[in-house]
Every structure is written in structure tokens, then in C-alpha cells.
Design a protein around this motif. Structure first.
Motif, short mmCIF file in Angstrom:
data_model
loop_
_atom_site.label_atom_id
_atom_site.label_comp_id
_atom_site.label_asym_id
_atom_site.label_seq_id
_atom_site.Cartn_x
_atom_site.Cartn_y
_atom_site.Cartn_z
N ALA A 63 108.21 -37.75 39.45
CA ALA A 63 108.76 -36.77 38.51
C ALA A 63 110.17 -37.19 38.14
CB ALA A 63 108.75 -35.38 39.15
N GLY A 64 110.52 -37.04 36.86
CA GLY A 64 111.86 -37.41 36.40
C GLY A 64 111.87 -37.73 34.93
N SER A 65 112.98 -38.27 34.46
CA SER A 65 113.16 -38.65 33.06
C SER A 65 113.32 -40.16 32.96
CB SER A 65 114.39 -37.96 32.47
OG SER A 65 114.20 -36.56 32.44
N TYR A 66 112.70 -40.72 31.91
CA TYR A 66 112.65 -42.16 31.74
C TYR A 66 112.73 -42.51 30.26
CZ TYR A 66 110.67 -41.66 36.39
OH TYR A 66 110.46 -41.31 37.70
N THR A 67 112.91 -43.79 29.96
CA THR A 67 112.74 -44.33 28.62
C THR A 67 111.53 -45.25 28.67
OG1 THR A 67 115.11 -44.21 28.14
CG2 THR A 67 113.78 -45.68 26.75
N LEU A 68 110.66 -45.13 27.68
CA LEU A 68 109.48 -45.98 27.58
C LEU A 68 109.77 -47.09 26.58
CD1 LEU A 68 106.66 -43.28 27.37
CD2 LEU A 68 107.57 -44.44 29.41
#
Length: 144
Positions: A63-68
Motif C-alpha cells: 500500500a502506498g503512492s507511486y509513479t508508474l
């Protein structure tokens, strides 16, 4: 399938149209020169946030925030999940890659005029879809 009781992935839609426009501009620019010292250059796709741990194409994504990012290869493409967020699309730091997963390619009969990102329900969870022109790339998403 995901049920209401299971945690579900949430994709942030913040500045989504801007990300699409940035990706389109970067894709056009990258067509001119796709290689750098280390090889092909990834293209930013979108920000991605999930409130649940996921399996993305078999790779664990907490779980978390990312850049694809998408990374074209001669025989396909990879989706890169990168821990860096908030940067402009061309600022890529490979040391912050969480995982790289192969994308599944499918040719489309009808062209898609605007770059499209969607998450659709599937038998075993969800599918992340990236479509543009006559190509669609997918990767399965499963809650852990």
C-alpha cells in the motif's frame, strides 16, 4: 473478484488530464531519441495510489503512492512502479524502482485517440489497462 469487504486499490485522479498530456508530449519527444547511456528511457504514465497491498503481474506492491512508467522493449514493454512521487514526468530515478513487470500486449481493431488508463474488474481481481492508438497493454492486479 473483489468484494465490498476486501480492501480495493484506489487510483488517484489528481491532475489526471495533465498527466495524459505530459505522457503524450513525452512520447512524441521520446520517439526522436529513445536511447540514453543506460538504454531505453522510460515514459511517465501516471501517479498511482493504493490503500491495499497488491500483486501486480505477480510482483508485490505494498500500500502506498507511486509513479508508474512504461518502458518499451524490442519484444514488448514493462511497467515500472517507482517510489518517487510528485516529480515531473521526465525526472526518473531508477534507484527508486520498486518493481518492473511485463505488460501484456493486445492489438486493437479500433484506434484509441486519447491515451487511456483504466482499472477494470477481472475474474481474479482487476486489470490495469493502458491504451493508445491501436495498442493496449495490460497487467493483472490482485489484492493481497
Amino acid at each position: 473478484m473483489l468484494s465490498a469487504a476486501q480492501p480495493q486499490a484506489v487510483v488517484s485522479t489528481q491532475d489526471f488530464q495533465t498527466l495524459i498530456e505530459q505522457h503524450r508530449a513525452a512520447a512524441c519527444e521520446n520517439t526522436k531519441a529513445r536511447t540514453e547511456e543506460a538504454g531505453e528511457r522510460p515514459e511517465a504514465v501516471a501517479g498511482f495510489s493504493t490503500s491495499a497491498d497488491l500483486l501486480m503481474g505477480g510482483a508485490e506492491v505494498p500500500a502506498g503512492s507511486y509513479t508508474l512508467y512504461s518502458l518499451p522493449r524490442p519484444d514488448g514493454a514493462d511497467l515500472i512502479v517507482n517510489r518517487q512521487t510528485g516529480q515531473w514526468g521526465t525526472e526518473y530515478d531508477p534507484s527508486l524502482d520498486l518493481v518492473r513487470v511485463p505488460l501484456i500486449r493486445r492489438d486493437l481493431v479500433e484506434p484509441v485517440e486519447e491515451f487511456t488508463i483504466a482499472i477494470d474488474s477481472a475474474d481474479s481481481g482487476s486489470v490495469l489497462r493502458l491504451a493508445w492508438e491501436r495498442t493496449e497493454w495490460t497487467v493483472p492486479l490482485t489484492p493481497r
